[in-house]
Design a protein around this motif. Structure first.
Motif, PDB file in Angstrom:
ATOM      1  N   LYS A  90     -30.431  33.292 -19.811  1.00 28.21           N
ATOM      2  CA  LYS A  90     -30.090  34.340 -18.855  1.00 28.21           C
ATOM      3  C   LYS A  90     -29.953  33.734 -17.472  1.00 28.21           C
ATOM      4  CE  LYS A  90     -32.143  37.815 -21.561  1.00 28.21           C
ATOM      5  NZ  LYS A  90     -32.721  38.939 -21.864  1.00 28.21           N
ATOM      6  N   VAL A  91     -29.317  34.469 -16.609  1.00 27.43           N
ATOM      7  CA  VAL A  91     -29.140  34.032 -15.233  1.00 27.43           C
ATOM      8  C   VAL A  91     -30.493  34.029 -14.544  1.00 27.43           C
ATOM      9  CG1 VAL A  91     -28.066  34.624 -13.030  1.00 27.43           C
ATOM     10  CG2 VAL A  91     -26.812  34.955 -15.156  1.00 27.43           C
ATOM     11  N   ASN A  92     -30.743  32.976 -13.748  1.00 23.21           N
ATOM     12  CA  ASN A  92     -32.000  32.872 -13.017  1.00 23.21           C
ATOM     13  C   ASN A  92     -31.996  33.911 -11.895  1.00 23.21           C
ATOM     14  OD1 ASN A  92     -34.319  32.171 -11.732  1.00 23.21           O
ATOM     15  ND2 ASN A  92     -33.650  30.128 -11.138  1.00 23.21           N
ATOM     16  N   LYS A  93     -32.831  34.907 -12.019  1.00 23.63           N
ATOM     17  CA  LYS A  93     -32.872  36.002 -11.046  1.00 23.63           C
ATOM     18  C   LYS A  93     -33.973  35.813 -10.017  1.00 23.63           C
ATOM     19  CE  LYS A  93     -30.300  39.134 -13.616  1.00 23.63           C
ATOM     20  NZ  LYS A  93     -29.513  40.249 -13.353  1.00 23.63           N
ATOM     21  N   SER A  98     -36.008  36.944  -4.482  1.00 20.29           N
ATOM     22  CA  SER A  98     -36.682  36.455  -3.285  1.00 20.29           C
ATOM     23  C   SER A  98     -35.818  36.552  -2.032  1.00 20.29           C
ATOM     24  CB  SER A  98     -37.122  35.008  -3.494  1.00 20.29           C
ATOM     25  OG  SER A  98     -35.990  34.185  -3.658  1.00 20.29           O
ATOM     26  N   VAL A  99     -34.520  36.748  -2.176  1.00 24.66           N
ATOM     27  CA  VAL A  99     -33.615  36.834  -1.034  1.00 24.66           C
ATOM     28  C   VAL A  99     -33.143  38.278  -0.896  1.00 24.66           C
ATOM     29  CG1 VAL A  99     -31.408  36.034  -0.123  1.00 24.66           C
ATOM     30  CG2 VAL A  99     -32.882  34.452  -1.344  1.00 24.66           C
ATOM     31  N   ALA A 117     -27.715  26.687   0.008  1.00 22.64           N
ATOM     32  CA  ALA A 117     -28.127  27.060   1.356  1.00 22.64           C
ATOM     33  C   ALA A 117     -29.640  27.221   1.394  1.00 22.64           C
ATOM     34  CB  ALA A 117     -27.442  28.355   1.780  1.00 22.64           C
ATOM     35  N   ASP A 118     -30.196  27.014   2.575  1.00 24.32           N
ATOM     36  CA  ASP A 118     -31.625  27.226   2.833  1.00 24.32           C
ATOM     37  C   ASP A 118     -31.743  28.603   3.481  1.00 24.32           C
ATOM     38  OD1 ASP A 118     -34.252  27.208   3.521  1.00 24.32           O
ATOM     39  OD2 ASP A 118     -34.177  25.375   4.723  1.00 24.32           O
ATOM     40  N   ILE A 119     -32.236  29.567   2.712  1.00 29.04           N
ATOM     41  CA  ILE A 119     -32.398  30.936   3.200  1.00 29.04           C
ATOM     42  C   ILE A 119     -33.889  31.260   3.204  1.00 29.04           C
ATOM     43  CG2 ILE A 119     -31.860  33.373   2.818  1.00 29.04           C
ATOM     44  CD1 ILE A 119     -29.271  32.435   1.457  1.00 29.04           C
ATOM     45  N   ARG A 143     -24.348  40.228   0.445  1.00 30.23           N
ATOM     46  CA  ARG A 143     -24.444  41.023  -0.784  1.00 30.23           C
ATOM     47  C   ARG A 143     -25.046  40.169  -1.894  1.00 30.23           C
ATOM     48  NH1 ARG A 143     -18.755  42.985  -2.727  1.00 30.23           N
ATOM     49  NH2 ARG A 143     -18.783  40.916  -3.596  1.00 30.23           N
ATOM     50  N   ILE A 144     -25.706  40.804  -2.840  1.00 32.57           N
ATOM     51  CA  ILE A 144     -26.237  40.129  -4.026  1.00 32.57           C
ATOM     52  C   ILE A 144     -25.664  40.861  -5.230  1.00 32.57           C
ATOM     53  CG2 ILE A 144     -28.295  39.483  -5.303  1.00 32.57           C
ATOM     54  CD1 ILE A 144     -29.802  39.553  -2.607  1.00 32.57           C
TER      55      ILE A 144
END
Length: 155
Positions: A90-93, A98-99, A117-119, A143-144
């Protein structure tokens, strides 16, 4: 001797035909070589065995090619070659959780649409909405969407 040469060409053509259809994708050297072997076997039969031998060779080569194709498809060989594993990953959520939208950060790699990127102190994979972005460009999360973090250049 002529019959052995014809039989050899037909066998080689059948093997190359099966390789073309089940192993090598598209039209390749195997398919072209199979066609050349069948054509050469029939021409050789017509020139060395006469018209009756040529027509018999044509019939035998057609029956052999079709018959070997049917036999190969009905055999268990295709089941042994087939890919049976299901994709269960599965996609790593974690990054998505966390963002948050509106978080600010800095690109750590060049975003050629996708990069890192460093967020808020976390290195995550992001996708640029503004096209190409250079390294160390200030960004903001816009957006996510299904595990993909979409960012744009900070204004």
């Amino acid at each position: 001797m002529e019959i052995l040469i014809i039989i050899a060409f037909i066998i080689v053509a059948v093997v190359l035909l099966l390789i073309e259809l089940f192993v090598v994708p598209g039209i390749s050297w195997a398919g072209i070589s199979a066609l050349a072997c069948i054509v050469y076997a029939n021409i050789y039969a017509f020139t060395h065995l006469g018209a009756l031998g040529g027509f018999i060779t044509m019939a035998v080569s057609a029956i052999t090619c079709i018959g070997s194709l049917v036999l190969f498809m009905r055999s268990k060989t295709l089941e042994r070659l087939a890919l049976k594993k299901d994709i269960t990953s599965k996609v790593n959520k974690q990054a998505e959780e966390s963002v948050k939208i509106g978080d600010r950060g800095l690109t750590t790699t060049r975003l050629a649409l996708i990069g890192y990127a460093d967020i808020e102190g976390k290195i995550v994979e992001v996708k640029s909405m503004d096209g190409f972005l250079s390294e160390k460009t200030p960004i903001v999360v816009n957006r996510i969407d299904e595990g993909t973090i979409l960012v744009e250049k900070q204004k």
